[in-house]
Write a protein that holds these residues in place. Structure first.
Motif, short mmCIF file in Angstrom:
data_model
loop_
_atom_site.label_atom_id
_atom_site.label_comp_id
_atom_site.label_asym_id
_atom_site.label_seq_id
_atom_site.Cartn_x
_atom_site.Cartn_y
_atom_site.Cartn_z
N GLU A 80 -6.80 5.32 0.93
CA GLU A 80 -7.05 5.49 2.36
C GLU A 80 -6.51 5.16 3.51
O GLU A 80 -6.57 5.25 4.71
N SER A 81 -5.41 4.71 3.01
CA SER A 81 -4.03 4.07 3.92
C SER A 81 -3.63 4.87 4.43
O SER A 81 -3.65 6.48 3.73
N LEU A 111 0.67 -1.40 0.20
CA LEU A 111 0.07 0.14 0.19
C LEU A 111 0.97 1.00 -0.05
O LEU A 111 0.22 2.49 -0.70
N ARG A 138 0.20 4.04 -2.38
CA ARG A 138 -0.40 5.08 -2.78
C ARG A 138 1.13 6.57 -2.96
O ARG A 138 0.53 7.74 -3.20
N PRO A 189 -6.95 7.45 6.44
CA PRO A 189 -8.15 6.64 7.09
C PRO A 189 -9.85 7.73 6.90
O PRO A 189 -9.57 8.69 7.10
N ILE A 200 -8.39 1.66 -1.58
CA ILE A 200 -7.52 0.76 -0.41
C ILE A 200 -6.42 1.57 -0.12
O ILE A 200 -6.28 0.84 0.78
N ALA A 201 -6.27 2.01 -1.03
CA ALA A 201 -4.67 2.23 -1.13
C ALA A 201 -4.64 3.92 -0.26
O ALA A 201 -3.50 4.34 0.19
#
Length: 247
Positions: free
Chosen positions: A96-97, A62, A66, A245, A93-94
């Motif tokens: 949001e990391s 990730l 990102r 997040p 997904i990335a």
């Protein structure tokens, strides 16, 4: 930075080209519908080829993903975009990391889709997307924050959904046998109590429509595009999320 029209400048962070193209086209059509012939907000689209990071997806790296998306968001910021959208659910997904905030805010596709599901009174939503999206945190989080349940296909069905996306849909290949396979999988989600299905690979709406789906659909691509135009017109609040997040 508002353009000459007084509308916000939309940036599109592309990851898969069919979904990004559909998102761009939908934004333009929404502009025509709302503003008149040949009118739409300013839109800038950029994106690298997905092949550059498929190994990173397989490894679940990730931080690398990102950073990869940051390159294009920085380009959109430099082009004067007020905010960005990413018409690729898996990419979130990335995005949001954890990491450094991005230079411009983003309109989160999962939040848009879950908000629509909530406004429709949905209780349990089936999730169709890549295996990464179906088994990942984005939609359980977005739906769960709104008090809704969710369901994903079984392992064999997930593999079929994923393979059709990666080997066909993302490459502009739309087959009748794949449409029928998706319909069967949606039927099984209906049997598990789902009252809607979220098409959260942005290419799936090119294969599955309301006319063929056994469940009402949540078309993530078009919902995101319409929400972005609402932001550009000042009818929806400017997003504040800059990656990381969701609280």
């Amino acid at each position: 930075m508002e353009g000459r029209s007084g509308l916000k400048h939309i940036g599109i962070l592309a990851h898969s080209f069919e979904g990004a193209a559909l998102c761009y086209r939908t934004m333009c059509l929404e502009g025509v519908d709302r503003l008149g012939p040949h009118q739409h907000p300013e839109i800038t689209l950029t994106g690298h080829g997905m092949a550059e990071v498929l190994d990173d997806w397989e490894r679940g790296d990730l931080p690398a993903l990102r950073a990869f998306f940051r390159q294009d968001i920085e380009k959109l910021a430099a082009a004067g975009c007020d905010f960005f959208v990413c018409p690729d659910n898996t990419a979130h997904i990335a995005i949001e990391s954890p990491g450094e905030p991005y230079p411009i805010p983003g309109l989160h596709i999962g939040e848009v889709v879950a908000g629509q599901a909530r406004s429709e009174g949905r209780a349990k939503v089936g999730i169709l997307g890549t295996n990464w999206t179906m088994t990942g945190p984005v939609y359980p989080g977005a739906l769960g924050r709104r008090g809704m349940g969710w369901e994903i296909p079984n392992e064999a069905d997930r593999r079929q959904v994923h393979d059709i996306i990666m080997d066909e849909l993302c490459l502009g290949d739309f087959r009748e046998e794949s449409r029928k396979a998706y319909v069967r999988i949606i039927e099984r989600l209906a049997d598990q109590g789902c009252d809607a299905v979220a098409l959260v690979c942005t290419e799936i709406p090119l294969l599955i429509t309301e006319e063929v789906s056994p469940l009402p659909i949540l078309d993530s691509t078009r919902l995101l595009a319409k929400a972005a135009v609402e932001v550009a017109l000042g009818e929806r609040a400017m997003p504040e999320w800059r990656g990381g997040p969701i609280e």
